[in-house]
Motif scaffolding. Sequence first.
Motif, mmCIF file in Angstrom:
data_model
loop_
_atom_site.group_PDB
_atom_site.id
_atom_site.type_symbol
_atom_site.label_atom_id
_atom_site.label_comp_id
_atom_site.label_asym_id
_atom_site.label_seq_id
_atom_site.Cartn_x
_atom_site.Cartn_y
_atom_site.Cartn_z
ATOM 1 N N MET A 1 0.849 -1.195 0.000
ATOM 2 C CA MET A 1 0.000 0.000 0.000
ATOM 3 C C MET A 1 0.884 1.244 0.000
ATOM 4 N N PRO A 2 0.740 2.139 -0.989
ATOM 5 C CA PRO A 2 1.595 3.333 -1.040
ATOM 6 C C PRO A 2 1.263 4.307 0.079
ATOM 7 N N LEU A 3 2.300 5.011 0.543
ATOM 8 C CA LEU A 3 2.156 5.977 1.626
ATOM 9 C C LEU A 3 2.466 7.382 1.122
ATOM 10 N N GLN A 4 1.875 8.362 1.813
ATOM 11 C CA GLN A 4 2.262 9.761 1.640
ATOM 12 C C GLN A 4 3.395 10.031 2.624
ATOM 13 N N ILE A 5 4.616 10.265 2.130
ATOM 14 C CA ILE A 5 5.791 10.391 3.002
ATOM 15 C C ILE A 5 6.373 11.796 2.870
ATOM 16 N N LEU A 6 6.600 12.428 4.005
ATOM 17 C CA LEU A 6 7.252 13.734 4.041
ATOM 18 C C LEU A 6 8.694 13.550 4.511
ATOM 19 N N THR A 16 17.680 13.702 -2.346
ATOM 20 C CA THR A 16 17.452 13.216 -3.708
ATOM 21 C C THR A 16 17.532 11.689 -3.751
ATOM 22 N N TYR A 17 18.564 11.149 -3.116
ATOM 23 C CA TYR A 17 18.749 9.693 -3.087
ATOM 24 C C TYR A 17 17.557 9.007 -2.421
ATOM 25 N N LEU A 18 17.158 9.532 -1.269
ATOM 26 C CA LEU A 18 16.074 8.909 -0.503
ATOM 27 C C LEU A 18 14.748 9.034 -1.250
ATOM 28 N N GLY A 19 14.510 10.211 -1.865
ATOM 29 C CA GLY A 19 13.268 10.399 -2.605
ATOM 30 C C GLY A 19 13.138 9.434 -3.759
ATOM 31 N N ASP A 24 10.515 4.879 -6.255
ATOM 32 C CA ASP A 24 10.627 3.613 -6.974
ATOM 33 C C ASP A 24 9.831 2.510 -6.275
ATOM 34 N N ALA A 25 9.668 2.650 -4.950
ATOM 35 C CA ALA A 25 8.888 1.660 -4.192
ATOM 36 C C ALA A 25 7.392 1.953 -4.250
ATOM 37 N N GLY A 26 6.999 3.040 -4.960
ATOM 38 C CA GLY A 26 5.589 3.319 -5.166
ATOM 39 C C GLY A 26 4.970 4.338 -4.236
ATOM 40 N N HIS A 27 5.775 5.014 -3.439
ATOM 41 C CA HIS A 27 5.239 5.955 -2.474
ATOM 42 C C HIS A 27 5.244 7.375 -3.029
ATOM 43 N N THR A 28 4.361 8.220 -2.501
ATOM 44 C CA THR A 28 4.295 9.632 -2.872
ATOM 45 C C THR A 28 5.162 10.425 -1.917
ATOM 46 N N ILE A 29 6.083 11.238 -2.467
ATOM 47 C CA ILE A 29 7.110 11.883 -1.650
ATOM 48 C C ILE A 29 6.969 13.399 -1.731
ATOM 49 N N ARG A 30 7.129 14.053 -0.594
ATOM 50 C CA ARG A 30 7.269 15.508 -0.540
ATOM 51 C C ARG A 30 8.499 15.797 0.312
ATOM 52 N N CYS A 31 9.341 16.743 -0.128
ATOM 53 C CA CYS A 31 10.588 17.034 0.577
ATOM 54 C C CYS A 31 10.613 18.499 1.010
ATOM 55 N N VAL A 105 19.145 0.208 4.101
ATOM 56 C CA VAL A 105 17.974 0.325 3.226
ATOM 57 C C VAL A 105 16.938 -0.746 3.540
ATOM 58 N N LYS A 106 17.383 -1.962 3.802
ATOM 59 C CA LYS A 106 16.421 -3.038 4.096
ATOM 60 C C LYS A 106 15.618 -2.698 5.352
ATOM 61 N N ARG A 107 16.309 -2.180 6.385
ATOM 62 C CA ARG A 107 15.600 -1.838 7.624
ATOM 63 C C ARG A 107 14.585 -0.724 7.358
ATOM 64 N N LEU A 108 14.958 0.278 6.554
ATOM 65 C CA LEU A 108 14.021 1.352 6.237
ATOM 66 C C LEU A 108 12.803 0.800 5.514
ATOM 67 N N MET A 109 13.003 -0.074 4.548
ATOM 68 C CA MET A 109 11.875 -0.630 3.804
ATOM 69 C C MET A 109 11.008 -1.518 4.701
ATOM 70 N N ASP A 110 11.634 -2.263 5.601
ATOM 71 C CA ASP A 110 10.857 -3.061 6.561
ATOM 72 C C ASP A 110 10.012 -2.152 7.455
ATOM 73 N N ASP A 111 10.606 -1.018 7.863
ATOM 74 C CA ASP A 111 9.861 -0.066 8.685
ATOM 75 C C ASP A 111 8.649 0.479 7.938
ATOM 76 N N ILE A 112 8.852 0.845 6.677
ATOM 77 C CA ILE A 112 7.753 1.415 5.896
ATOM 78 C C ILE A 112 6.646 0.383 5.704
ATOM 79 N N THR A 113 7.015 -0.863 5.482
ATOM 80 C CA THR A 113 6.014 -1.926 5.393
ATOM 81 C C THR A 113 5.239 -2.052 6.702
ATOM 82 N N ALA A 114 5.958 -1.961 7.821
ATOM 83 C CA ALA A 114 5.302 -2.055 9.125
ATOM 84 C C ALA A 114 4.347 -0.892 9.351
#
Length: 637
Positions: A1-6, A16-19, A24-31, A105-114
Amino acid sequence: MPLQILIISDNESFTTYLGELLRDAGHTIRCVAQEKEAFPAIRRQKPDLIILALDAAKIPPLAIEHRVQTPSGPRSVPVIVISECLRLEAELLQVFDFIGKPLDVKRLMDDITAVTLRKDVPPQEQELEPRVAAAFSRHILSRSGLHFDQRNRAALTRGLLKRMAALRLTDFKEYLQYLKEHGEDRHELQKLLQFLTVGETYFYRYPAHFEVLKEHCTARFAGAGPIRIWSAGCSTGEEPYSIAMTLMEALPDWRERDIRIIATDINNRSLKRAREGVYSPWSMRITTPEQSARYFRRVGESFLIRDEVKQLVQFSHLNLSVPCREPVCDELRDLDAIFCRNVLIYFTPETAAGMLERFAGALKPSGLLFLGHSETLLQRGLDLELKRKEKSFYYVRSACVAPAAVIAPLPPEERRGDDPCGLTAEQLRLAAAWLSEQTPWQGETETETEPQPRQPQPAAPCPAEPRDAAPDDAQLLQAARELFDREEFDPAQELLELVLERTPDLPDALVLKGFILAGKGALDQALETSERVLALNDLLPEAYFLKGVLLDAADRLDEAAREYRKALLLDHDFIMPRYHMGRLHLRQGRIADGAREIRNSIKILSRSREEETVPFSGGLTRAVCMLQLQNTLARVA
């Protein structure tokens, strides 16, 4: 499920790297690049997740401000912090996760999934089932030595719920599994312990202990030898700094002396606050104006420890329940004094017994051991002699060392079916011991009424006839009140349980039990008790005061004020609700109203006797309470 991430970051290349990674993982990003832009962005976007990747100095205030100002309430939006400053992890206990750099990166993606799966913050009124509580207790005991049983179930529950809220876990069993999996790699056990071991303290708590230390300094530190004192379980630093200030007062040549106060605690967050040495007026509540002026620097409403006091104290992390392998352990020998007050209650009797044996072995001959007022020695043969000072006690290591022998714990109480008093032999022994040694103070010397700390004694025989020869409720209640005033909560509660076993609906006993529950942190139980008391007797001012204090602690200020007013309508001269009402006015910015209540409190208190203890004040004498009131008034008048 995509998230709105600030993303809030002042590093353009990392943003830039993080955005790109998250898009690419399908989330909507605002910086946003500046922290001042963050909150308008939060209000506009209402993100599902905030990622903070700022300079270390900017993270704590922004994270704190986020918890207060997010549109839907505290912690409504989960926060992940990314920083190279790893020490911040122990400070940011309310964030969803803290990830160091270089980024995992894996831990960040696991967190976002959680985050996508954990939408709700757990309700904070959940009850912890006994079986699950026992599982947590076993796990925490095996990893840290800290013991949580029925007595401190409420404190355990509150700590668990705070970490569960940060992690968006709604089920205790799910959090237990997370704790077992990530207790080490994500430092989850250490984070939980920060919420389980915070102790309320203040400068010069138990003043008689510091008078003993001062007298000991004068008598025995005449030479030029080193002075070593250990504050074991130093919390946020009030105790070791009080020791330092006592030595400075007792020894005119303290600057030329080799003095070191070793202060240790298991709670890293408390240690950080202790090293900073910044305190609120509440920590200063029995400190004299002379002590405040000499040892502190006032900045606004805060009191900062002066550097000359700080230099005498070294703070270190130490778990008292495990073998001592830290570098600081080399210094914990040949000690002149050990302060370990209100710490043993966190451990099993067996662990506490081993700790006391270590303390005795670490003291010099004639060295001093200070325990909390509700703690006593669990061993015989420790070469420690009991001494008394005013209403306090302490221990002195004898000059001749003998082998220590451990006392087996008392067996569980068993009710004697043929007991004509309706009490067990152990209950009768407790009641008889306290009543014989703690008669009311009127007309007697302090030494005659001081409490003898509880140690194993022969059981007192129960009289066969008549039944009313046993201690009556009024006697037990009076003894419990005296113990409560001295902050000896556990023995006070034991006597109250005797009373309530025979008279379950006695309002005076219930309200005192409510204050003890509140002092131990069982706020929900205390509030239920206050409601029960008021249902039994709605003309008891102490019950309204108890309810007001609990509502005050929950920031339900208008409701608290109503309860304080009810207490004062029933008893115009009741000092503590009037004082609390004044403090509440001051917190709300009503300076004139607050000052008026403080002045009225001073007028009422001036009519009482100098040596009287002010009811429900935490054992403050009239003189100390008067000083506290005058200091409060001086700051606002």
